[in-house]
Motif scaffolding. Structure first.
Motif, PDB file in Angstrom:
ATOM      1  N   ALA A   1       0.847  -1.193   0.000  1.00  0.00           N
ATOM      2  CA  ALA A   1       0.000   0.000   0.000  1.00  0.00           C
ATOM      3  C   ALA A   1       0.876   1.233   0.000  1.00  0.00           C
ATOM      4  CB  ALA A   1      -0.904   0.011   1.240  1.00  0.00           C
ATOM      5  N   GLY A   2       0.354   2.312  -0.549  1.00  0.00           N
ATOM      6  CA  GLY A   2       1.068   3.563  -0.474  1.00  0.00           C
ATOM      7  C   GLY A   2       1.221   3.991   0.977  1.00  0.00           C
ATOM      8  N   TRP A   3       2.430   4.423   1.315  1.00  0.00           N
ATOM      9  CA  TRP A   3       2.631   4.859   2.691  1.00  0.00           C
ATOM     10  C   TRP A   3       2.068   6.276   2.874  1.00  0.00           C
ATOM     11  CZ3 TRP A   3       5.445   9.248   2.338  1.00  0.00           C
ATOM     12  CH2 TRP A   3       6.380   9.372   1.308  1.00  0.00           C
ATOM     13  N   PRO A   4       1.523   6.590   4.043  1.00  0.00           N
ATOM     14  CA  PRO A   4       1.354   5.698   5.198  1.00  0.00           C
ATOM     15  C   PRO A   4       0.080   4.858   5.066  1.00  0.00           C
ATOM     16  CG  PRO A   4       0.592   7.902   5.754  1.00  0.00           C
ATOM     17  CD  PRO A   4       1.122   7.986   4.346  1.00  0.00           C
ATOM     18  N   ALA A   5       0.194   3.560   5.337  1.00  0.00           N
ATOM     19  CA  ALA A   5      -0.958   2.659   5.316  1.00  0.00           C
ATOM     20  C   ALA A   5      -1.652   2.732   6.669  1.00  0.00           C
ATOM     21  CB  ALA A   5      -0.507   1.234   5.035  1.00  0.00           C
ATOM     22  N   GLY A   6      -2.970   2.926   6.649  1.00  0.00           N
ATOM     23  CA  GLY A   6      -3.708   3.142   7.887  1.00  0.00           C
ATOM     24  C   GLY A   6      -3.564   2.026   8.896  1.00  0.00           C
ATOM     25  N   SER A   7      -3.566   0.781   8.419  1.00  0.00           N
ATOM     26  CA  SER A   7      -3.483  -0.348   9.340  1.00  0.00           C
ATOM     27  C   SER A   7      -2.144  -0.368  10.071  1.00  0.00           C
ATOM     28  CB  SER A   7      -3.688  -1.670   8.592  1.00  0.00           C
ATOM     29  OG  SER A   7      -2.749  -1.805   7.537  1.00  0.00           O
ATOM     30  N   ILE A   8      -1.066   0.034   9.374  1.00  0.00           N
ATOM     31  CA  ILE A   8       0.255   0.064  10.008  1.00  0.00           C
ATOM     32  C   ILE A   8       0.359   1.261  10.946  1.00  0.00           C
ATOM     33  CG2 ILE A   8       2.744   0.076   9.621  1.00  0.00           C
ATOM     34  CD1 ILE A   8       2.252  -1.052   6.849  1.00  0.00           C
ATOM     35  N   GLU A   9      -0.187   2.392  10.534  1.00  0.00           N
ATOM     36  CA  GLU A   9      -0.196   3.562  11.428  1.00  0.00           C
ATOM     37  C   GLU A   9      -0.864   3.226  12.754  1.00  0.00           C
ATOM     38  OE1 GLU A   9      -0.351   7.790   9.323  1.00  0.00           O
ATOM     39  OE2 GLU A   9      -2.075   6.559   8.804  1.00  0.00           O
ATOM     40  N   ASP A  10      -2.022   2.583  12.682  1.00  0.00           N
ATOM     41  CA  ASP A  10      -2.749   2.244  13.905  1.00  0.00           C
ATOM     42  C   ASP A  10      -1.953   1.273  14.766  1.00  0.00           C
ATOM     43  OD1 ASP A  10      -4.781   3.866  13.013  1.00  0.00           O
ATOM     44  OD2 ASP A  10      -6.044   2.214  12.291  1.00  0.00           O
ATOM     45  N   LEU A  11      -1.354   0.255  14.120  1.00  0.00           N
ATOM     46  CA  LEU A  11      -0.566  -0.730  14.863  1.00  0.00           C
ATOM     47  C   LEU A  11       0.616  -0.063  15.554  1.00  0.00           C
ATOM     48  CD1 LEU A  11       0.152  -3.683  15.577  1.00  0.00           C
ATOM     49  CD2 LEU A  11       1.362  -3.803  13.380  1.00  0.00           C
ATOM     50  N   ALA A  12       1.275   0.846  14.859  1.00  0.00           N
ATOM     51  CA  ALA A  12       2.485   1.474  15.406  1.00  0.00           C
ATOM     52  C   ALA A  12       2.197   2.390  16.589  1.00  0.00           C
ATOM     53  CB  ALA A  12       3.208   2.252  14.309  1.00  0.00           C
ATOM     54  N   THR A  13       0.944   2.811  16.747  1.00  0.00           N
ATOM     55  CA  THR A  13       0.607   3.649  17.904  1.00  0.00           C
ATOM     56  C   THR A  13       0.449   2.833  19.177  1.00  0.00           C
ATOM     57  OG1 THR A  13      -1.783   3.535  17.499  1.00  0.00           O
ATOM     58  CG2 THR A  13      -0.566   5.321  16.419  1.00  0.00           C
ATOM     59  N   THR A  14       0.268   1.528  19.046  1.00  0.00           N
ATOM     60  CA  THR A  14       0.053   0.685  20.231  1.00  0.00           C
ATOM     61  C   THR A  14       1.159  -0.329  20.455  1.00  0.00           C
ATOM     62  OG1 THR A  14      -1.261  -0.922  18.945  1.00  0.00           O
ATOM     63  CG2 THR A  14      -2.455   0.895  19.983  1.00  0.00           C
ATOM     64  N   ASN A  15       1.954  -0.603  19.424  1.00  0.00           N
ATOM     65  CA  ASN A  15       3.003  -1.622  19.516  1.00  0.00           C
ATOM     66  C   ASN A  15       4.291  -1.112  18.890  1.00  0.00           C
ATOM     67  OD1 ASN A  15       0.340  -3.232  19.530  1.00  0.00           O
ATOM     68  ND2 ASN A  15       1.839  -4.789  20.104  1.00  0.00           N
ATOM     69  N   ASP A  16       5.399  -1.599  19.398  1.00  0.00           N
ATOM     70  CA  ASP A  16       6.683  -1.319  18.768  1.00  0.00           C
ATOM     71  C   ASP A  16       6.836  -2.245  17.576  1.00  0.00           C
ATOM     72  OD1 ASP A  16       7.323   0.572  20.694  1.00  0.00           O
ATOM     73  OD2 ASP A  16       8.295  -0.901  21.998  1.00  0.00           O
ATOM     74  N   ILE A  17       6.981  -1.651  16.387  1.00  0.00           N
ATOM     75  CA  ILE A  17       7.079  -2.459  15.171  1.00  0.00           C
ATOM     76  C   ILE A  17       8.419  -2.232  14.495  1.00  0.00           C
ATOM     77  CG2 ILE A  17       4.576  -2.360  14.815  1.00  0.00           C
ATOM     78  CD1 ILE A  17       5.224  -0.438  12.402  1.00  0.00           C
ATOM     79  N   SER A  18       8.717  -3.120  13.565  1.00  0.00           N
ATOM     80  CA  SER A  18       9.898  -2.995  12.714  1.00  0.00           C
ATOM     81  C   SER A  18       9.474  -3.270  11.282  1.00  0.00           C
ATOM     82  CB  SER A  18      10.975  -3.998  13.147  1.00  0.00           C
ATOM     83  OG  SER A  18      12.091  -3.953  12.280  1.00  0.00           O
ATOM     84  N   LEU A  19      10.095  -2.577  10.337  1.00  0.00           N
ATOM     85  CA  LEU A  19       9.908  -2.859   8.922  1.00  0.00           C
ATOM     86  C   LEU A  19      11.166  -3.524   8.391  1.00  0.00           C
ATOM     87  CD1 LEU A  19       8.198   0.396   7.557  1.00  0.00           C
ATOM     88  CD2 LEU A  19       7.110  -1.740   8.273  1.00  0.00           C
ATOM     89  N   VAL A  20      11.001  -4.680   7.774  1.00  0.00           N
ATOM     90  CA  VAL A  20      12.131  -5.448   7.256  1.00  0.00           C
ATOM     91  C   VAL A  20      12.561  -4.859   5.915  1.00  0.00           C
ATOM     92  CG1 VAL A  20      12.911  -7.725   6.512  1.00  0.00           C
ATOM     93  CG2 VAL A  20      11.287  -7.510   8.419  1.00  0.00           C
ATOM     94  N   GLU A  21      13.841  -4.576   5.776  1.00  0.00           N
ATOM     95  CA  GLU A  21      14.345  -4.019   4.519  1.00  0.00           C
ATOM     96  C   GLU A  21      14.336  -5.057   3.400  1.00  0.00           C
ATOM     97  OE1 GLU A  21      17.089  -0.144   4.992  1.00  0.00           O
ATOM     98  OE2 GLU A  21      18.073  -2.026   4.401  1.00  0.00           O
ATOM     99  N   ILE A  22      14.075  -4.580   2.201  1.00  0.00           N
ATOM    100  CA  ILE A  22      14.317  -5.351   0.976  1.00  0.00           C
ATOM    101  C   ILE A  22      15.331  -4.535   0.199  1.00  0.00           C
ATOM    102  CG2 ILE A  22      13.318  -6.317  -1.123  1.00  0.00           C
ATOM    103  CD1 ILE A  22      10.622  -6.396   0.328  1.00  0.00           C
ATOM    104  N   SER A  23      16.562  -4.960   0.257  1.00  0.00           N
ATOM    105  CA  SER A  23      17.641  -4.136  -0.287  1.00  0.00           C
ATOM    106  C   SER A  23      18.778  -5.028  -0.787  1.00  0.00           C
ATOM    107  CB  SER A  23      18.152  -3.169   0.791  1.00  0.00           C
ATOM    108  OG  SER A  23      18.633  -3.884   1.921  1.00  0.00           O
ATOM    109  N   GLY A  24      19.825  -4.391  -1.272  1.00  0.00           N
ATOM    110  CA  GLY A  24      21.028  -5.115  -1.670  1.00  0.00           C
ATOM    111  C   GLY A  24      20.791  -6.112  -2.783  1.00  0.00           C
TER     112      GLY A  24
END
Length: 315
Positions: free
Chosen positions: A199-222
């Protein structure tokens, strides 16, 4: 390149029609109510479609009936059956559908009645975990429980492509399938280890989750990102900027596909031109993805033939 994923979930997805039958489709037969198929309420498609509805109804004689669906793969099937007049889909899924390739339920005879209207914005691949999960790379998802998105969604297609490129097969992880909001709840409750959200950032479901829980986003790189792009040319490099979500303090490298508006050749030219003109003449009225959506970029990455009504507007 054609992908051939043999997943039981894809077979199931072919029968998904959501609630499309409730929509009053124009289909070239007149009427002022147009069926617009969006996606899950926790992503970007649904609220953005609400913006389009408001703009269309304020600037044309048409009203849009916005439906929540399983998104891209479901939506192209609904367009093909003329159960929707317009839909938001990913550009890779549009290409697969028209050419009859890519994934199992789209292989074979192409959906040659589907037409493009406009491309919109990058749809960013988010791979979410709890901050203390210990998952630091896509390769760490082997043996994990992973929500790859709703069955038949573009999210699921992209997740399985990325996992396969990382060397993770269907026997290596426990696949769960649900929409973005359910996936966020599963992360919050510790029921899954990771989830894909496209989804285009910011995605609402992730925004809501991040307000109540500590989250991490896994990189896709290299090297993995290079391999993904080499095997699937519709992916582009992308970045989730620092501060997009609570607790994400550094840029996160990833990949993206492109969101687009599609229709079918049974919708009258003047209808498509009117809706297209309303949206792209009033992009200042949008609340979402305002830095990306414009008439100047609306054909970037367009993978299929334009509808004549859209062509009349863009010239």
């Amino acid at each position: 390149m054609s992908y051939d994923f043999n997943r039981r979930s894809f077979v199931k997805a072919a029968g998904i029609t959501g609630i499309a039958g409730l929509a009053g489709c124009l289909g070239g037969e007149g009427g002022n109510t147009l069926s617009w198929h969006a996606g899950g309420t926790g992503g970007t498609y649904y609220p953005l479609s609400g913006n389009f509805k408001t703009i269309a109804e304020e600037n044309t004689d048409y009203s849009l009936q916005v439906e929540s669906t399983g998104a891209s793969v479901e939506n192209v099937s609904n367009l093909n059956r003329e159960e929707a007049d317009f839909a938001l889909i990913q550009n890779d899924i549009a290409y697969f559908a028209v050419n009859g390739t890519g994934i199992e339920q789209l292989q074979g005879e192409g959906m040659d009645n589907i037409r493009g209207v406009a491309t919109l914005y990058p749809e960013t691949i988010h791979v979410i975990t709890q901050a203390d999960s210990g998952i630091e790379s896509v390769e760490d998802l082997g043996d994990a429980t992973v929500n790859t998105g709703a069955p038949g969604s573009g999210t699921q297609v992209n997740a399985l492509q990325i996992l396969e490129t990382a060397g993770i097969t269907e026997d290596d992880f426990n696949e769960q399938n649900a929409d973005f909001e359910t996936a966020a709840d599963q992360i919050r409750d510790g029921d899954i280890d990771a989830a894909f959200v496209v989804a285009g950032w910011p995605a609402g479901s992730i925004e809501d989750l991040a307000t109540t829980n500590d989250i991490s986003l896994v990189e896709i790189s290299g090297d993995l990102r290079d391999d993904i792009r080499a095997e699937a040319e519709w992916f582009a490099n992308d970045t989730v900027p620092a501060g997009t979500y609570d607790g994400i303090d550094s840029d996160v490298e990833t990949v993206s596909v492109q969101a687009m508006i599609a229709t079918h050749d049974g919708v009258e030219d003047e209808v498509v031109e009117a809706i297209t003109a309303a949206i792209f003449d009033h992009t200042d009225d949008l609340d979402y993805k305002t830095d990306f959506i414009s008439a100047d970029s609306a054909q970037d990455g367009m993978p299929i033939d334009l509808h004549p009504g859209a062509k009349a507007y863009f010239g």
